[in-house]
Design a protein around this motif. Structure first.
Motif, mmCIF file in Angstrom:
data_model
loop_
_atom_site.group_PDB
_atom_site.id
_atom_site.type_symbol
_atom_site.label_atom_id
_atom_site.label_comp_id
_atom_site.label_asym_id
_atom_site.label_seq_id
_atom_site.Cartn_x
_atom_site.Cartn_y
_atom_site.Cartn_z
ATOM 1 N N ALA A 229 -2.420 6.077 4.001
ATOM 2 C CA ALA A 229 -1.560 6.651 2.970
ATOM 3 C C ALA A 229 -2.095 6.321 1.582
ATOM 4 N N TYR A 230 -2.575 5.099 1.418
ATOM 5 C CA TYR A 230 -3.120 4.672 0.123
ATOM 6 C C TYR A 230 -4.396 5.442 -0.210
ATOM 7 N N MET A 231 -5.197 5.729 0.793
ATOM 8 C CA MET A 231 -6.459 6.436 0.567
ATOM 9 C C MET A 231 -6.233 7.855 0.054
ATOM 10 N N THR A 232 -5.085 8.473 0.392
ATOM 11 C CA THR A 232 -4.798 9.779 -0.191
ATOM 12 C C THR A 232 -4.672 9.662 -1.703
ATOM 13 N N GLY A 233 -4.128 8.536 -2.186
ATOM 14 C CA GLY A 233 -4.051 8.313 -3.624
ATOM 15 C C GLY A 233 -5.401 8.028 -4.239
ATOM 16 N N LEU A 234 -6.287 7.360 -3.494
ATOM 17 C CA LEU A 234 -7.644 7.140 -4.000
ATOM 18 C C LEU A 234 -8.353 8.473 -4.208
ATOM 19 N N GLU A 235 -8.212 9.379 -3.250
ATOM 20 C CA GLU A 235 -8.876 10.675 -3.378
ATOM 21 C C GLU A 235 -8.258 11.505 -4.505
ATOM 22 N N ARG A 236 -6.954 11.475 -4.602
ATOM 23 C CA ARG A 236 -6.304 12.234 -5.671
ATOM 24 C C ARG A 236 -6.781 11.761 -7.042
ATOM 25 N N ASN A 237 -7.136 10.496 -7.131
ATOM 26 C CA ASN A 237 -7.603 9.900 -8.382
ATOM 27 C C ASN A 237 -9.098 9.614 -8.360
ATOM 28 N N ALA A 238 -9.848 10.481 -7.709
ATOM 29 C CA ALA A 238 -11.289 10.250 -7.574
ATOM 30 C C ALA A 238 -12.024 10.316 -8.903
ATOM 31 N N PHE B 192 0.828 -1.208 0.000
ATOM 32 C CA PHE B 192 0.000 0.000 0.000
ATOM 33 C C PHE B 192 0.864 1.260 0.000
ATOM 34 N N LEU B 193 2.004 1.214 0.711
ATOM 35 C CA LEU B 193 2.894 2.368 0.701
ATOM 36 C C LEU B 193 3.570 2.533 -0.659
ATOM 37 N N GLN B 194 3.878 1.427 -1.308
ATOM 38 C CA GLN B 194 4.547 1.481 -2.607
ATOM 39 C C GLN B 194 3.606 1.884 -3.739
ATOM 40 N N ASN B 195 2.318 1.648 -3.574
ATOM 41 C CA ASN B 195 1.373 1.801 -4.681
ATOM 42 C C ASN B 195 0.438 2.993 -4.529
ATOM 43 N N ASN B 196 0.896 4.006 -3.803
ATOM 44 C CA ASN B 196 0.066 5.197 -3.625
ATOM 45 C C ASN B 196 -0.313 5.815 -4.969
ATOM 46 N N ARG B 197 0.516 5.663 -5.978
ATOM 47 C CA ARG B 197 0.263 6.265 -7.285
ATOM 48 C C ARG B 197 -0.292 5.253 -8.289
ATOM 49 N N ARG B 198 -0.845 4.164 -7.797
ATOM 50 C CA ARG B 198 -1.358 3.101 -8.679
ATOM 51 C C ARG B 198 -2.314 3.648 -9.739
ATOM 52 N N TYR B 199 -3.233 4.496 -9.315
ATOM 53 C CA TYR B 199 -4.285 4.933 -10.241
ATOM 54 C C TYR B 199 -3.917 6.195 -11.028
ATOM 55 N N ASP B 200 -2.720 6.729 -10.788
ATOM 56 C CA ASP B 200 -2.304 7.901 -11.556
ATOM 57 C C ASP B 200 -2.259 7.597 -13.048
ATOM 58 N N ALA B 201 -1.894 6.361 -13.385
ATOM 59 C CA ALA B 201 -1.687 6.008 -14.788
ATOM 60 C C ALA B 201 -2.910 5.366 -15.439
ATOM 61 N N TYR B 202 -4.018 5.248 -14.711
ATOM 62 C CA TYR B 202 -5.208 4.639 -15.305
ATOM 63 C C TYR B 202 -5.796 5.547 -16.377
ATOM 64 N N ASP B 203 -6.425 4.915 -17.353
ATOM 65 C CA ASP B 203 -7.059 5.627 -18.458
ATOM 66 C C ASP B 203 -8.216 6.465 -17.935
ATOM 67 N N ARG B 204 -8.127 7.767 -18.106
ATOM 68 C CA ARG B 204 -9.169 8.668 -17.629
ATOM 69 C C ARG B 204 -10.470 8.496 -18.405
ATOM 70 N N ASN B 205 -10.402 7.933 -19.596
ATOM 71 C CA ASN B 205 -11.593 7.746 -20.425
ATOM 72 C C ASN B 205 -12.102 6.305 -20.403
ATOM 73 N N GLY B 206 -11.453 5.445 -19.616
ATOM 74 C CA GLY B 206 -11.870 4.049 -19.542
ATOM 75 C C GLY B 206 -12.907 3.822 -18.464
#
Length: 849
Positions: A503-512, A466-480
Motif C-alpha cells: 500500500a505504501y509503495m503505491t504512494g512512492l510511485e504516485r510521488n516518483a 505504512f498504512l497511515q503514511n501513504n501520502r507522506r511524500y505528497d507534501a514534499y517540496d517538488r523543487n527540493g
C-alpha cells in the motif's frame, strides 16, 4: 517453487507464472455487493515519470549475507584470519579441526611471522608432521553451519597456497567426505615443493549429494608444511564468474530486475570509521569497510571484523559488487564512510588527516569504477578483468548519521572534492536513522539549504505506520532534494506486513517525481545466523526462499511502467478521528540500572489520578509486563538493579483522562544506556516510550509500540549522567505529548494521524507495450467491490496477477503459501466492476485501444 516471469522491462511482452496460471479465465462483471470503492483514471493527465532506478536492492553483510551466503566460497575462515582481537570467541583455527590418521602424528597451529603469505593475509596454518609411511596429519573444515553442501556430478575447484621445508616435498591429499567420514569424491593429490609460497589446486567431483560435507587436507611424511587461502568453490556460480556468487541467491536478486544495487552497507559502513591501523602490529583491525581492502587478487585482501559480530573475508569486494550490478542490469550505488559513526556509536573523529585520506579514497573509488586503463585505479580494474569502465553515476556519503553538524560538515568536504574532479557524479546525503524528529528535521534543513541533489531516508516501522503514511511524500517540496528511500520495511515477516508495504509503495510511485529510488532492507538472512529481522530473502546452506515481502517487491519491481496516470479513488467513510493517549503508565530500563521515585499523574484540574512514592516499602501496584530485570523497593524508591537486562517494563494505573501530566524522578545508577518512561500503555501492549539516553546513551526518542515492535516517531541527540536525579514531566493533551527534563522542554509530538486506509491504488502506463497497469492493494479482511473507470477504450481482456492469503501467513523453508497467481481477466471495459479479494494485491495489465 516454479520460476515466475512477469513483464520485465518496457517493450517486453508479459509472461505468466507458468505453474500457477488458473485453468479458466476470470470474468469481470458486477460484484455480488454494490461497489464500495471507485477508481477513476485521468488518461489525459501527466503524472510523475517513473525512472529505471525506481526500485532496487540494498546489500549489506548482515545475517551472514556474504561469507556463507551470496559469496560462493564454501569454507569458513579459509585464510586462518579469525582472531580474538576481532571476536573473543575466535581463534586462527575457528572453522577448522586438527585431525590425523593411519598412525600419523603432528601439530596444527596458526602463525603470524615473516613467513606469511602477504601483509594483508598474515596468519597461516603451520602443520608440523611426523608421520610414518602411510600416516598423515591435517585439518578438516565443515564449512558454514551444518556442513559443506555438495551436489553429485558437480565440479568444485579446490585451491591452496602452500610451502614446505621438506627437501623431498610434502604430499598433500584433499578429501571430500560426509560427517561420518565416508568419502564423497575421489581424493585430489598434489605434492608441495619448496619453501616459497606457491598455488596448488584441482577439481573435485562428488559422486553423491550431501549437505553435511567436509573437506580435509592431509599432509604426509615429516617436516613442516604451511598452508593459506584454503578454498573450495563451486564451478557453477552466477554467470559462471570465478570468485563468483552463489547461483540461487544471485538469481533471486536478478529476478527482481532491480534498477540499482546499494552496497556495502549500512551500519557496516558508518561505524568504526575512526579505526585505522594497529600501530603495534602495523596492521588494520576492526576498521570500517574501506573499498581498497577489498580489491586486487583475493589472496591479498584483508579479513576484517564485521559490525554485526562476525568476520568478513572481503572475497566479495567492490569489484564483485560492480560486476554483479552490471550482470543484472542495475546501477551501482556505493556508500563510503563519512567519519561520523552512528548505529548506537555516535562519535566524530575530528581527525583532519584521516578525513583527507577518506576523501581521496572516494576519488580513487570513482577512478576505479570509471577511469581509463592508463590510470592507477582504472588499471587495477582492467587487471582484474574489466577494462571497460563500470559507468558509476552516484556515490552516497555516510549512513544514518545522528550527529548532524559533524556529519554535514564532512559531507560538504566530500561533495566539494568530488564536484571539482567529477562534476557529473551525484553525491547522496542522508537524513539520519528515523522518519521524523530533531535529527531528521535538522539534516533535511541542511540538505535543502546546501542544494543537495538527493537525500537518503531510512525507517523501519509497524504496518499501521505504512498504512497511515501513504501520502507522506505528497507534501514534499517538488523543487527540493530528491528522496532515495534506501532502507525501509514493516517490522515482521507476515503477509499483513507485506500488504502494508505494498500500500505504501503505491504512494512512492504516485510521488516518483520526489522519490526517485527505493529499496527494501535488509536483502538476505541466513536462517542459522540472524542479527536482524525482517529480511527479504532467507537461505540455508543449500536452499533459499523469498518472503512474502519478496513476492510483493517482485510484483512491483517487474511492473513499474514509464509514468503515472493520475487517478482518484473513493471508498466507505472510515474513522477519521485519531485516538487520544490514554492507558497505563510504565517504568522501564534497557541495559541500565535505574531508580524511580515520586510517580504521580495529575489531571489539568489538579486531581491526582495516580500516585506512588514507594514509602510503604512495596510496589504492589506495579505489574511486570516484560518479566525481566530485578525490581525492588530500596530506600523508599523503586529500583531495577540489573544493569545488563534489556527491555524491562513494569506498569501501573489506567489513566482514562485525555489531558494529564505524568511526573516522576529518575536516576541512572549504572549501565550503557539511560532510562525509559512509558505512558498510554494498553492491554495489547500498545504504548508510548520516552527513551531517555538510548542507543548507548547518545540519543533520546519518543517510540510508539504497536504490533509487537516499537518505532521511533521523534528523536534527537541526548546524553544523561549517572547519579543525577532528573525531574521528568510528560504533558499529554489529547494526542499531543510534550516532554520536559529538569524543567526544560525537550521536545513534543502530536500523534494525530487517523487510522490508515486499507485500500490503496496507483495506475501507471507502460509506453512500450501500450498497457495501463492498475495496481490495487486491499489490506483488509473483506473483499473490496470496486467500480473502475479507465477513461479510455481498452481491449476486452487483461493479464491479472494476484497475491493473497491469510494476513498471518509467512513464507518459510518448508512452505511458501504466498505466491503470485496470473490469469486472464475477461470482460474488461472502459467502465467495469471488479471485486478485489481480501488481504490481496492485484495488478491488472490492460491493453488500451
Amino acid at each position: 517453487m516454479a520460476a515466475t516471469r512477469i513483464r520485465l522491462r518496457t517493450g517486453v511482452a508479459v509472461l505468466a507464472v507458468a505453474s500457477l496460471v488458473a485453468t479458466a479465465p476470470a470474468q469481470a462483471g458486477p460484484p455480488a455487493e454494490p461497489p464500495e470503492y471507485t477508481i477513476t483514471v485521468n488518461p489525459a493527465g501527466r503524472g510523475a515519470a517513473l525512472g529505471p532506478q525506481q526500485y532496487g536492492v540494498f546489500f549489506e553483510d548482515i545475517n551472514y549475507a556474504a561469507d556463507g551466503g551470496l559469496y560462493a566460497e564454501l569454507l569458513r575462515n579459509r585464510s586462518f584470519e579469525f582472531l580474538p582481537v576481532d571476536n573473543r570467541a575466535f581463534t586462527g583455527l575457528t572453522g577448522w579441526t586438527p585431525v590425523a590418521g593411519d598412525g600419523g602424528a603432528g601439530n596444527a597451529s596458526t602463525v603470524d611471522d615473516d613467513a606469511r603469505l602477504n601483509e594483508r593475509n598474515r596468519t597461516y596454518l603451520k602443520l608440523s608432521a611426523n608421520s610414518p609411511a602411510g600416516g598423515w596429519t591435517g585439518v578438516t573444515n565443515a564449512g558454514f553451519d551444518t556442513g559443506v553442501p555438495l551436489k553429485a556430478g558437480a565440479a568444485y575447484d579446490f585451491s591452496v597456497f602452500a610451502r614446505t621445508d621438506a627437501v623431498a616435498g610434502t604430499p598433500l591429499e584433499v578429501v571430500l567426505h560426509d560427517a561420518a567420514g565416508n568419502p564423497l569424491a575421489a581424493p585430489l593429490r598434489r605434492t608441495v615443493q619448496g619453501d616459497g609460497w606457491a598455488a596448488y589446486g584441482g577439481t573435485l567431483t562428488p559422486s553423491a549429494t550431501s549437505d553435511v560435507g567436509r573437506l580435509t587436507v592431509r599432509a604426509f611424511g615429516t617436516g613442516t608444511v604451511r598452508l593459506d587461502m584454503v578454498s573450495l568453490f563451486p564451478r557453477d556460480t552466477f554467470k559462471g564468474r570465478r570468485n563468483g556468487l552463489r547461483k540461487d541467491l544471485a538469481q533471486k536478486v536478478a529476478d527482481l530486475h532491480p534498477g540499482f544495487v546499494r552496497f556495502p552497507g549500512g551500519c557496516l559502513v558508518n561505524t568504526g570509521s575512526m579505526y585505522g591501523y594497529d600501530a603495534a602490529a602495523n596492521y588494520p583491525r576492526a576498521r570500517a569497510f574501506q573499498w581498497k581492502d577489498t580489491v586486487g587478487p583475493v589472496e591479498s585482501r584483508a579479513t576484517n571484523a564485521n559490525f554485526w559480530g562476525y568476520n568478513q573475508s572481503y572475497g566479495l569486494g567492490y569489484y564483485e559488487y560492480f560486476q554483479f550490478a552490471e550482470d543484472i542490469g542495475a546501477m551501482a550505488l556505493p556508500v563510503v564512510p563519512a567519519l561520523v559513526t552512528g548505529c548506537g556509536q555516535n562519535r566524530a573523529t575530528g581527525d583532519e588527516a584521516l578525513l583527507r585520506r577518506h576523501i581521496q579514497d572516494t576519488l580513487d573509488l570513482i577512478e576505479f569504477a570509471n577511469g581509463p586503463v592508463t590510470s592507477t585505479w582504472g588499471g587495477l580494474r582492467a587487471d582484474m578483468g574489466h577494462p571497460k569502465p563500470f559507468g558509476l553515476t552516484h556515490v552516497a556519503v555516510g549512513n544514518e548519521e545522528n550527529l548532524p553538524n559533524e556529519y554535514f560538515a564532512n559531507f560538504l568536504r566530500f561533495r566539494a572534492a568530488i564536484a571539482q574532479r567529477y562534476p557529473e557524479i551525484v553525491v547522496v546525503s542522508n537524513s539520519g536513522p528515523d522518519d521524523a524528529g530533531g535529527t531528521f528535521d535538522d539534516l533535511w534543513a541542511k540538505n535543502k539549504a546546501a542544494g543537495v541533489q538527493m537525500v537518503d531516508e531510512h525507517y523501519y516501522n509497524n504496518p499501521a505506520w505504512f498504512l497511515q503514511n501513504n501520502r507522506r511524500y505528497d507534501a514534499y517540496d517538488r523543487n527540493g532534494p530528491k528522496v532515495f528511500l534506501g532502507e525501509y520495511a514493516s517490522r515482521d515477516a507476515k503477509w499483513f506486513n507485506s500488504l502494508a508495504e505494498g500500500a505504501y509503495m503505491t504512494g512512492l510511485e504516485r510521488n516518483a517525481d520526489v522519490v526517485r529510488m527505493a529499496s527494501y532492507a535488509p536483502l538476505f538472512a541466513n536462517i542459522d545466523n540472524t542479527q536482524w529481522r525482517p529480511d527479504l530473502i532467507w537461505f540455508d546452506n543449500d536452499e533459499s526462499w523469498g518472503t512474502t515481502s519478496y513476492q510483493m517487491q517482485k510484483l512491483f519491481m517487474n511492473n513499474v511502467g514509464d509514468r503515472v496516470l493520475p487517478s482518484t479513488f473513493t471508498g466507505p467513510p472510515g474513522s477519521t478521528d485519531p485516538k487520544p493517549i490514554t492507558g497505563g503508565i510504565g517504568l522501564s530500563t534497557w541495559g541500565t540500572a535505574s531508580t524511580y521515585d515520586d510517580v504521580k499523574v495529575t489531571g489539568t484540574d489538579g486531581t491526582v489520578l495516580f500516585s506512588d512514592d514507594f514509602n510503604g516499602g512495596n510496589a504492589d501496584r506495579w505489574t511486570p509486563v516484560e518479566p525481566r530485570g530485578t525490581w525492588s523497593v530500596v530506600n523508599g524508591a523503586y529500583a531495577q538493579s540489573d544493569a545488563v537486562a534489556e527491555d524491562t517494563l513494569v506498569k501501573a494505573g489506567n489513566i482514562t483522562a485525555t489531558d494529564y501530566d505524568l511526573t516522576l524522578k529518575a536516576t541512572k545508577q549504572s549501565g550503557r544506556e539511560g532510562f525509559l518512561i512509558a505512558f498510554g500503555v494498553q492491554p495489547n501492549n500498545e504504548l508510548y516510550w520516552w527513551n531517555i539516553g538510548g542507543w548507548n546513551n547518545t540519543q533520546g526518542a519518543i517510540q510508539k509500540g504497536e504490533g509487537g515492535g516499537k518505532e521511533v516517531i521523534y528523536a534527537k541527540p541526548q546524553t544523561i549522567e549517572s547519579g543525577h536525579t532528573y525531574d521528568v514531566r510528560i504533558s499529554v493533551r489529547g494526542t499531543r505529548m510534550t516532554l520536559f527534563l529538569d524543567g526544560v522542554e525537550w521536545g513534543s509530538y502530536d500523534d494525530n494521524q487517523a487510522p490508515g486506509q486499507p485500500f490503496a491504488q496507483v495506475v501507471t502506463q507502460d509506453d512500450g507495450t501500450g498497457e495501463m497497469i492498475v495496481k490495487v492493494v486491499n489490506a483488509q479482511d473483506k473483499p473490496a467491490a470496486t467500480k473502475l473507470d479507465l477513461g479510455r477504450r481498452v481491449k476486452g481482456t487483461a493479464t491479472m496477477t494476484v497475491l493473497t492469503g491469510d494476513p498471518g501467513e509467512q513464507n518459510t523453508r518448508t512452505a511458501e503459501p504466498i505466491l503470485p497467481v496470473t490469469t486472464t481477466l475477461r470482460g474488461v471495459k472502459q467502465r467495469f466492476m471488479h471485486t478485489f479479494p481480501a488481504n490481496s494485491v492485484t495488478f491488472l495489465r490492460i491493453r488500451t485501444r
